[in-house]
Design a protein around this motif. Structure first.
Motif, PDB file in Angstrom:
ATOM      1  N   ALA A 257       0.824  -1.214   0.000  1.00  0.00           N
ATOM      2  CA  ALA A 257       0.000   0.000   0.000  1.00  0.00           C
ATOM      3  C   ALA A 257       0.849   1.250   0.000  1.00  0.00           C
ATOM      4  O   ALA A 257       0.440   2.278  -0.537  1.00  0.00           O
ATOM      5  CB  ALA A 257      -0.916   0.017   1.216  1.00  0.00           C
ATOM      6  N   GLY A 402       2.346   0.881  -8.187  1.00  0.00           N
ATOM      7  CA  GLY A 402       1.499   2.038  -8.473  1.00  0.00           C
ATOM      8  C   GLY A 402       0.653   1.861  -9.717  1.00  0.00           C
ATOM      9  O   GLY A 402      -0.225   2.679  -9.999  1.00  0.00           O
TER      10      GLY A 402
ATOM     11  N   THR B  59       9.971   0.772 -16.754  1.00  0.00           N
ATOM     12  CA  THR B  59       9.683   1.446 -15.480  1.00  0.00           C
ATOM     13  C   THR B  59       9.350   2.909 -15.720  1.00  0.00           C
ATOM     14  O   THR B  59       8.406   3.456 -15.160  1.00  0.00           O
ATOM     15  CB  THR B  59      10.910   1.365 -14.553  1.00  0.00           C
ATOM     16  N   THR B  62       5.853   3.166 -17.303  1.00  0.00           N
ATOM     17  CA  THR B  62       4.772   2.916 -16.348  1.00  0.00           C
ATOM     18  C   THR B  62       4.625   4.110 -15.408  1.00  0.00           C
ATOM     19  O   THR B  62       3.534   4.629 -15.185  1.00  0.00           O
ATOM     20  CB  THR B  62       5.096   1.673 -15.495  1.00  0.00           C
ATOM     21  N   THR B  63       5.774   4.524 -14.872  1.00  0.00           N
ATOM     22  CA  THR B  63       5.741   5.627 -13.920  1.00  0.00           C
ATOM     23  C   THR B  63       5.270   6.900 -14.600  1.00  0.00           C
ATOM     24  O   THR B  63       4.478   7.663 -14.045  1.00  0.00           O
ATOM     25  CB  THR B  63       7.143   5.835 -13.325  1.00  0.00           C
ATOM     26  N   ASN B  66       1.542   6.905 -15.135  1.00  0.00           N
ATOM     27  CA  ASN B  66       0.867   7.211 -13.882  1.00  0.00           C
ATOM     28  C   ASN B  66       0.935   8.714 -13.586  1.00  0.00           C
ATOM     29  O   ASN B  66      -0.059   9.341 -13.214  1.00  0.00           O
ATOM     30  CB  ASN B  66       1.540   6.413 -12.756  1.00  0.00           C
ATOM     31  N   ARG B  69      -1.294  10.679 -15.864  1.00  0.00           N
ATOM     32  CA  ARG B  69      -2.698  10.555 -15.481  1.00  0.00           C
ATOM     33  C   ARG B  69      -3.017  11.520 -14.337  1.00  0.00           C
ATOM     34  O   ARG B  69      -3.998  12.260 -14.391  1.00  0.00           O
ATOM     35  CB  ARG B  69      -2.998   9.123 -15.056  1.00  0.00           C
ATOM     36  N   ARG B 150      -5.969   6.541  -5.438  1.00  0.00           N
ATOM     37  CA  ARG B 150      -5.814   7.600  -6.440  1.00  0.00           C
ATOM     38  C   ARG B 150      -6.715   8.779  -6.131  1.00  0.00           C
ATOM     39  O   ARG B 150      -6.392   9.916  -6.433  1.00  0.00           O
ATOM     40  CB  ARG B 150      -6.151   7.054  -7.825  1.00  0.00           C
ATOM     41  N   ALA B 231       1.745   3.757  -2.308  1.00  0.00           N
ATOM     42  CA  ALA B 231       2.218   3.016  -3.476  1.00  0.00           C
ATOM     43  C   ALA B 231       1.479   3.427  -4.740  1.00  0.00           C
ATOM     44  O   ALA B 231       1.987   3.281  -5.839  1.00  0.00           O
ATOM     45  CB  ALA B 231       2.068   1.520  -3.240  1.00  0.00           C
ATOM     46  N   ARG B 232       0.250   3.946  -4.604  1.00  0.00           N
ATOM     47  CA  ARG B 232      -0.521   4.359  -5.790  1.00  0.00           C
ATOM     48  C   ARG B 232      -0.069   5.721  -6.290  1.00  0.00           C
ATOM     49  O   ARG B 232      -0.564   6.201  -7.302  1.00  0.00           O
ATOM     50  CB  ARG B 232      -2.018   4.443  -5.482  1.00  0.00           C
ATOM     51  N   ASN B 234       2.950   6.765  -7.298  1.00  0.00           N
ATOM     52  CA  ASN B 234       4.300   6.684  -7.833  1.00  0.00           C
ATOM     53  C   ASN B 234       4.471   7.690  -8.963  1.00  0.00           C
ATOM     54  O   ASN B 234       3.777   7.627  -9.962  1.00  0.00           O
ATOM     55  CB  ASN B 234       4.541   5.258  -8.337  1.00  0.00           C
TER      56      ASN B 234
END
Ligand SMILES: Nc1ncnc2c1ncn2[C@@H]1O[C@H](COP(=O)(O)OP(=O)(O)OP(=O)(O)O)[C@@H](O)[C@H]1O
Ligand SMILES: [Mg+2]
Lengths: 403, 301, 389
Positions: A257, A402, B59, B62-63, B66, B69, B150, B231-232, B234
């Motif tokens: 988390a 994430g 990586t 993906t990052t 995110n 977004r 998020r 963690a969401r 990132n």
């Protein structure tokens, strides 16, 4: 590698009976901890100079400049934020004279970058690097050798915390404080008993899935896997590293988390997570500040875990080298040790510090002091060629968590 | 005697050079270098594009996705909330109260950014007071589960960046002035048409300023996202920082920073292009040129 | 359209801003197709009246009817009324053609028709060639024409103009006055034209409404307002006047210091008591004392001897200031004589001023002067006592 773990005063030690309230939670300590965790702020100040410092000659001259002569009127200490008892600092100035100027950094890298850029003109006398960075600093000629004749209080140090791998003869450094890594879980959520890193990883993927946090630090993350699987966590072997990546990124990441280096700051008191990888001193603060301390169980990482140690060192070109020696000698004295422990919440490496702390009535000392058998299981880290690789794994894991 | 014009421009150029060109040039230069060993951060004796190849890893994508977004959604949210708020303040509120409201908008800035964000972490925690209150009021059965999602990130983004959107929008709406709105109504446009055809187009510079002021810093910010999203949250900013800090690889970090600058610029351009394409048919329909009037007989009575 | 189309009727309209009364129980009826000039000093409520007709302000009391229908509660965009604003208020982000088309687009007029009518409206103000220009690329006069076209293209029942020429220089203003007037007679729309320039009002208005303190003091044709002002205020505001305070005797003669006035104005009844007499400078003629006929001079009605204090050449007329010693103070009389008929007099000469008895206006309220004295720079109608010489 960043170990900004000490941006916390532990004044609460003496006032543990004060009922923690929500707003009291939102205090300077919490701010500092997050500020430190997010680091980076000081980075720019560390930039400058294009030196990669690689070609510097190792400091071979180990005789030291300090002669035990008259103390200078000043002393400049470059250390982690809020990492010394103000009482101790005041007493030093009162008794021995030199005025102390404090400056703080958020990571070893930041501190080293600054010293490299200054090339011996930083003006700092004392610096406090984590053990595994000392060889790098010696190699880059960033440290002055210690004149141990001027530090007779070394005799009050516990042998167990001297002669560490990075400085076998304590030629450059003396332990300032040390700690280790374990985890804390909410025993109302995880009702079975967790004992090892393997239990941690299992619970993280089951009962505590989506409610687990891990330390926001590359070495501690890959360490998690290596400790659980009996692999030396300083490994440079690509097979080991790939295995760690496969597990952490492929299997563990979706259950995580948060990447939180200071769950003691708010996650434990506020019950945000059920399972948290955490440094011992931070766990202790979190549990003491929790409205319901019994809910939390601390487990020292097993079968092996980390030992980190921060060390008193003297910066190359220290302008107040006599005062620097005098200060190190001063803080090692038994009279000062208990104030230091009380303030920072970590073992200072002094002899008999445990019994002194007990006498002083400090609480939850099982999270500060460990048995020799436990200490036996704690392994120091190392800065080596795997550094970039573990940072990549850390970033990949974060990206996976994430996504 | 008047100073020649170039003399007057010197401070501006010097400022640009010192605070923009030099740092960016340094970063670009480093990005072609490499990390020379465990203890070195960067070397530039051999230049190559290798760092860019390394930086363009999955990586990073993906990052970055995110981050994009959060950046786009956050900016849109700020815009959607900011426009009516700024319009209301500039148009409906009496000038006396306006100063007070503006002060309220700015007040959060008096507190440290991090402290503000942690404040939300405390509020949104499952055992925080908001959760406790909702449960006590019977509005929720279970503890609030918004922290480290998020939604929490977007909430934090709106909270931290909304003032940056509102201020330029307010100035823009205020500058349109009542005379233009009255002229529009006088010509038969109702409130909505007046807003869409006069107020909004005239406030366009302010809207663009607001979008850039929110979007660009937001793309580099990882504090809001990390503190509230866990963690969401990132973000690519942290990825770049990790190269400078933890990995001590300034060359790779610089390459990532350069990529980030490029991608942000491209995103802004793409956004502008989309906005243009979307609004083009509308403006086309209303356009009237001299050429359209040609061939019509002059009939002066 | 009914016969009422274009009529505007205000009945007992009052508008307050806080404690201040901007428009005070105002009654006004404007006939369809009429050109009404609203004239009055600054702050008298002209703009407020216009804004109430346009719908930007709601009257606190009274009723407004446009084309025979009450417009209470009708928002501006639903009124068949358009406004030419003082600063034009052209939309800066649209070109001239788009500005003019704006109103038609609101009524969803077919595109072809929009094009035709925009071209027509621009032709009307001779601005078609400027269709592509942005407002910022045009002069004030050009913007003014565009604003006019933008309003007229909608064919409103009533066109409101709030000092539309105020920002133009004098020459352009005079040209535009003529153009506007011609345009209005061509399109036949009711024009309500606000100005604080009396020449503009007199030259353009079919009728002129003179406002003061939120009320209409007089509503009449230019000739009537000039010749038969309803009050000393109107008399002073339209054109210029020599005001003389005095006392009316029972025989009708007014004594103002050494000056004797006898009004022979038809229909003028002078009640005994304190009064104020007004004589326009253009009715005052001058002659050298040498020409004095027997029996004239001090004490003679409608004639007075004084010292010529100044002469000014105004082009088509000459302007003279005559100082008359009244014993304890000096009264100045202003005279304007067409240049070709100028008498042979010089500064410091003793001169005889006289005026036709038929042109003396008498107002029984001696305090009812103009709210602002007519142009102080040229007409000091009374000056304080001279220091003894
Ligand atoms: N929005 C408002 N709030 C308060 N007072 C106002 C407002 N608008 C007008 N007034 C007051 O009402 C009175 C009439 O104003 P108005 O604008 O109608 O005058 P005006 O005749 O157009 O004057 P000007 O020739 O200077 O334009 C003035 O005393 C003015 O101060
Ligand atoms: Mg006005």
């Amino acid at each position: 590698m960043s170990h900004p773990r000490r941006s916390r005063p532990v004044r609460v030690l003496a006032h543990a009976s004060v009922a923690p309230r929500i707003m009291a939670e939102f205090n300077r300590r919490q701010f500092l901890s997050v500020a430190a965790a997010l680091g980076g702020v000081g980075l720019l100040s560390a930039c400058g100079g294009d030196g990669d410092g690689n070609g510097a000659t190792p400091g071979a001259d180990a005789t030291g400049r300090a002669t035990g002569g008259e103390l200078e009127s000043q002393l400049s200490i470059y250390t982690w934020g809020d990492y010394d008892s103000p009482d101790v600092l005041e007493r030093f100035t009162e008794e021995l004279g030199p005025e102390i100027r404090l400056d703080s950094f958020n990571s070893n890298e930041e501190m080293i970058a600054k010293l490299v850029a200054a090339r011996g003109t930083s003006g700092y006398d004392i610096v406090v690097p984590t053990g595994q960075f000392i060889p790098q600093m010696v190699e880059n000629d960033l440290l002055e050798p210690l004149n141990k004749d001027l530090i007779p209080n070394l005799e009050h140090m516990d042998e167990a915390f001297l002669s560490m791998a990075w400085d076998p003869e304590n030629q450059w450094s003396i332990c300032k404080a040390w700690g280790t890594t374990g985890f804390v879980y909410d025993n109302t959520v995880i009702t079975r008993e967790l004992k090892t890193w393997n239990d941690f990883l299992d619970a993280a993927q089951n009962e505590a899935s989506g409610r687990t946090s891990v330390l926001d630090d590359p070495a501690e993350l890959t360490g998690l896997y290596f400790w659980a699987n009996g692999i030396d966590w300083t490994t440079e072997d690509e097979g080991d590293l790939q295995a760690a990546e496969d597990f952490l990124v492929g299997e563990l990441a979706p259950h995580i988390a948060a990447f939180d280096s200071y769950p003691g700051g708010s996650a434990i008191p506020q019950g945000t997570h059920a399972l948290m990888q955490v440094w011992n001193g931070d766990a202790r603060i979190g549990i003491m500040e929790s409205p319901d301390p019994d809910r939390w169980t601390w487990v020292l990482g097993a079968p092996v875990t980390q030992l980190w140690m921060d060390n008193w060192c003297i910066a190359k070109g220290a302008p107040n080298i006599e005062a620097a020696h005098a200060f190190i000698n001063f803080v090692l004295a038994p009279e000062q040790v208990i104030d230091q422990v009380d303030y920072i919440g970590y073992h200072t490496g002094a002899k008999d510090v445990e019994s002194m702390a007990e006498e002083a009535g400090l609480e939850m000392l099982d999270l500060v002091f460990f048995t020799p058998e436990q200490i036996e299981t704690m392994k120091e880290g190392e800065v080596n060629s795997a550094q970039q690789r573990i940072v990549d794994i850390w970033n990949k894991m974060k990206a996976a968590a994430g996504a | 005697m008047r100073a020649p014009r170039f003399l007057l421009a010197i401070p501006a150029w010097a400022w640009l050079a010192a605070f923009f060109v030099l740092p960016v040039a340094t970063v670009v230069y480093f990005s072609f270098g490499y990390k020379p060993g465990i203890f070195g951060t960067h070397a530039t004796d051999v230049l190559s594009l290798d760092r860019y190849r390394e930086a363009l890893s999955p990586t990073f994508f993906t990052t970055f996705t995110n981050t994009l977004r959060v950046g786009v959604l956050g900016t849109l949210l700020c815009l959607v909330i900011g426009i009516p708020m700024a319009y209301w303040m500039a148009v409906k509120v009496s000038p006396g109260k306006r100063a007070f409201l503006l002060a309220l908008v700015i007040v959060p800035f008096w507190t440290n950014f991090l402290v503000r964000t942690i404040g939300w972490q405390v509020i949104l925690a499952p055992e925080g007071w908001l959760s406790g209150m909702l449960q006590a009021l019977g509005l929720r059965e279970n503890p609030l589960a918004i922290l480290y999602t998020r939604s929490a990130v977007l909430l934090g983004v709106v909270y931290n960046y909304l003032p940056l959107m509102i201020l330029p929008l307010f100035v823009a709406f205020d500058r349109v002035g009542p005379a233009m709105r009255e002229a529009s109504k006088d010509l038969g446009a109702n409130r909505w048409r007046t807003f869409t055809r006069v107020t909004l187009p005239m406030a366009r510079p302010g809207i663009i300023a607001g979008i850039l002021l929110v979007f660009i810093p937001l793309m580099g910010d990882y504090i809001t996202a990390t503190v509230l999203g866990g963690a969401r949250g990132n973000m690519v900013g942290q990825l770049v920082a990790s190269q400078f800090q933890a990995a001590q690889n300034w060359a790779l970090g610089s390459a990532m920073a350069v990529l980030l600058i490029i991608v942000i610029a491209v995103t802004v351009l793409v956004g502008a292009a989309i906005a243009y394409v979307v609004t083009w048919p509308l403006s086309r329909a209303r356009r009237l040129r001299l050429a359209d009037l040609e061939g019509l007989p002059e009939k002066v009575r | 359209m009914s016969a009422q189309a274009g009529a505007v009727e205000l009945t007992g309209v009052t508008k307050r801003f806080g404690d201040a009364v901007a428009v005070d129980r105002l009654d006004l009826r404007i006939e369809p197709g009429e050109f009404i000039a609203l004239l009055g000093p600054s702050g008298c409520g002209k703009t407020t009246t216009l804004r109430m007709i346009a719908g930007f302000e709601q009257p606190d009391e009274g009723e407004i009817r446009i084309s025979g229908e009450s417009v209470a509660g009708v928002p501006p965009h639903k009124r068949h009324v358009n406004t030419v604003f003082q600063n034009y208020a052209l939309f800066p982000h649209m070109n001239v053609a788009e500005n003019v088309a704006y109103g038609l687009q609101q009524t969803r007029t077919p595109k072809a028709e929009i094009r035709e009518r925009v071209a027509e409206a621009l032709d009307m103000v001779q601005m078609r060639a400027f269709a592509d220009r942005k407002p910022s690329q045009m002069s004030g006069g050009q913007q003014q024409r565009v604003a006019l076209a933008r309003a007229l293209v909608n064919r409103p029942s009533v066109l409101l103009l709030d000092e539309p020429l105020g920002a133009l220089d004098r020459q352009l203003r005079e040209e535009m006055q003529i153009e506007l007037k011609l345009l209005q007679s061509r399109v036949g729309t009711t024009f309500v034209f606000v100005t604080h320039d009396q020449h503009e009002a007199l030259s353009m208005g079919d009728r002129i409404a003179i406002m003061r303190g939120g009320k209409i003091e007089q509503l009449d044709t230019a000739a009537a307002v000039y010749a038969q002002p309803a009050s000393a205020f109107v008399a002073g505001f339209v054109g210029q006047q020599n005001f003389l305070a005095g006392t009316a005797r029972t025989d009708g003669v007014i004594e103002s210091g050494p000056i004797r006035l006898r009004s022979e104005r038809a229909g003028q009844h002078v009640a005994p008591g304190p009064v104020r007499a007004a004589i326009r400078p253009e009715y005052v003629s001058l002659a050298p004392v040498a020409d004095l006929t027997a029996g004239a001079g001090h004490g003679t009605e409608n004639t007075v001897v004084g010292r010529l204090a100044s002469i000014a050449h105004l082009g088509e007329t000459m302007q003279y200031v005559v100082e008359v010693d009244t014993g304890h103070e000096t009264t100045s009389l202003l005279s304007r004589i067409p240049t070709p008929a100028a008498p042979n007099v010089h500064v410091d000469d003793e001169v005889v001023a006289s005026w036709t008895p038929g042109c003396i206006l008498v107002f029984s309220d001696p305090n009812a002067g103009p709210a602002i004295p007519p142009d102080l720079t040229t007409v000091p109608s009374t000056t304080p006592a001279h220091p003894p010489r």
